[in-house]
Write an enzyme that holds these catalytic residues in place. Structure first.
Site, PDB file in Angstrom:
ATOM      1  N   GLU A 102      -0.434   3.446 -13.212  1.00  0.00           N
ATOM      2  CA  GLU A 102      -1.745   3.682 -12.615  1.00  0.00           C
ATOM      3  C   GLU A 102      -2.573   4.575 -13.514  1.00  0.00           C
ATOM      4  O   GLU A 102      -2.083   5.616 -13.944  1.00  0.00           O
ATOM      5  CB  GLU A 102      -1.578   4.286 -11.222  1.00  0.00           C
ATOM      6  CG  GLU A 102      -0.888   3.313 -10.293  1.00  0.00           C
ATOM      7  CD  GLU A 102      -0.932   3.744  -8.833  1.00  0.00           C
ATOM      8  OE1 GLU A 102      -1.634   4.718  -8.492  1.00  0.00           O
ATOM      9  OE2 GLU A 102      -0.277   3.092  -8.031  1.00  0.00           O
ATOM     10  N   ARG A 111       3.760   2.645  -2.643  1.00  0.00           N
ATOM     11  CA  ARG A 111       3.806   3.340  -3.928  1.00  0.00           C
ATOM     12  C   ARG A 111       4.093   2.323  -5.019  1.00  0.00           C
ATOM     13  O   ARG A 111       4.747   1.312  -4.786  1.00  0.00           O
ATOM     14  CB  ARG A 111       4.921   4.393  -3.958  1.00  0.00           C
ATOM     15  CG  ARG A 111       4.705   5.559  -3.022  1.00  0.00           C
ATOM     16  CD  ARG A 111       3.664   6.530  -3.583  1.00  0.00           C
ATOM     17  NE  ARG A 111       3.452   7.652  -2.722  1.00  0.00           N
ATOM     18  CZ  ARG A 111       2.378   7.810  -1.944  1.00  0.00           C
ATOM     19  NH1 ARG A 111       1.443   6.896  -1.922  1.00  0.00           N
ATOM     20  NH2 ARG A 111       2.235   8.884  -1.213  1.00  0.00           N
ATOM     21  N   HIS A 137      -5.895   3.103  -4.780  1.00  0.00           N
ATOM     22  CA  HIS A 137      -5.159   3.702  -3.655  1.00  0.00           C
ATOM     23  C   HIS A 137      -5.976   4.875  -3.110  1.00  0.00           C
ATOM     24  O   HIS A 137      -5.698   6.032  -3.399  1.00  0.00           O
ATOM     25  CB  HIS A 137      -3.786   4.162  -4.163  1.00  0.00           C
ATOM     26  CG  HIS A 137      -2.836   4.591  -3.099  1.00  0.00           C
ATOM     27  ND1 HIS A 137      -2.331   3.735  -2.155  1.00  0.00           N
ATOM     28  CD2 HIS A 137      -2.266   5.783  -2.847  1.00  0.00           C
ATOM     29  CE1 HIS A 137      -1.510   4.382  -1.359  1.00  0.00           C
ATOM     30  NE2 HIS A 137      -1.446   5.644  -1.762  1.00  0.00           N
ATOM     31  N   THR A 194       0.840  -1.197   0.000  1.00  0.00           N
ATOM     32  CA  THR A 194       0.000   0.000   0.000  1.00  0.00           C
ATOM     33  C   THR A 194       0.877   1.250   0.000  1.00  0.00           C
ATOM     34  O   THR A 194       0.416   2.326   0.354  1.00  0.00           O
ATOM     35  CB  THR A 194      -0.936   0.016   1.224  1.00  0.00           C
ATOM     36  OG1 THR A 194      -0.142  -0.047   2.413  1.00  0.00           O
ATOM     37  CG2 THR A 194      -1.908  -1.152   1.190  1.00  0.00           C
ATOM     38  N   ALA A 248      -7.203   5.144   0.380  1.00  0.00           N
ATOM     39  CA  ALA A 248      -7.381   5.147   1.832  1.00  0.00           C
ATOM     40  C   ALA A 248      -7.563   6.555   2.384  1.00  0.00           C
ATOM     41  O   ALA A 248      -8.259   6.751   3.368  1.00  0.00           O
ATOM     42  CB  ALA A 248      -6.202   4.463   2.511  1.00  0.00           C
TER      43      ALA A 248
END
Length: 158
Positions: free
Chosen positions: A97, A68, A116, A66, A118
């Site tokens: 990404e 990079r 990603h 989690t 969070a």
């Protein structure tokens, strides 16, 4: 070292200071006994988890990244998953990404992928907005915390 609910937590943190969880002697030593590895580090100039690190992990271990994209060598990860050396992986970051439709990681049943995000809860968004505005106000008042500035060397020039 911490022990709670039959969970042993050991870290490898080269800059760990007093009061830190007991650091493992080296990353490879920690990987050799770990059943689950969670990668939470800044991106470096090369992957921190590559072929040698994956080979050091327990057979069937789980890797969670989690941090990079680029912190874990995706080609080596795919190889470890295909061979069965690694039991599973959880990723919310990727080299590219968003991942392309032909990303080989999408083909594995034992890989959990998520965006990603969070830090994208409503509450987190509000805290980031308030902190950002406070940082701007602090800058103009001459009291910004240099640790919050990526290029802090330029603060003295302003």
């Amino acid at each position: 070292m911490a022990w709670r609910s039959e969970l042993l937590i050991l870290i490898c943190r080269p800059k760990a200071g007093p009061g830190a969880v007991l650091p493992e002697g080296s990353l490879l030593n920690g990987l050799r006994w770990a059943d689950v590895v969670s990668v939470n580090v800044p991106k470096a100039d090369r992957p921190i988890i590559a072929k040698d690190e994956l080979a050091a992990m327990n057979p069937g271990a789980i890797l969670v990244n989690t941090a990079r994209g680029g912190v874990v060598d995706e080609a080596a990860l795919i190889e470890a998953l295909q061979s069965g050396r690694l039991g599973a992986a959880g990723l919310d970051v990727f080299d590219d990404e968003p991942p392309s439709e032909d990303c080989r990681l999408l083909a594995f049943d034992q890989v959990v992928l998520s965006p990603h995000i969070a830090g994208l809860t409503r509450e987190c968004g509000e805290r980031m907005a308030v902190a950002s505005v406070q940082n701007v106000l602090d800058f103009f008042a001459g009291r910004i915390d240099p640790s919050l500035v990526v290029n802090a060397q330029y603060l003295q020039a302003t």
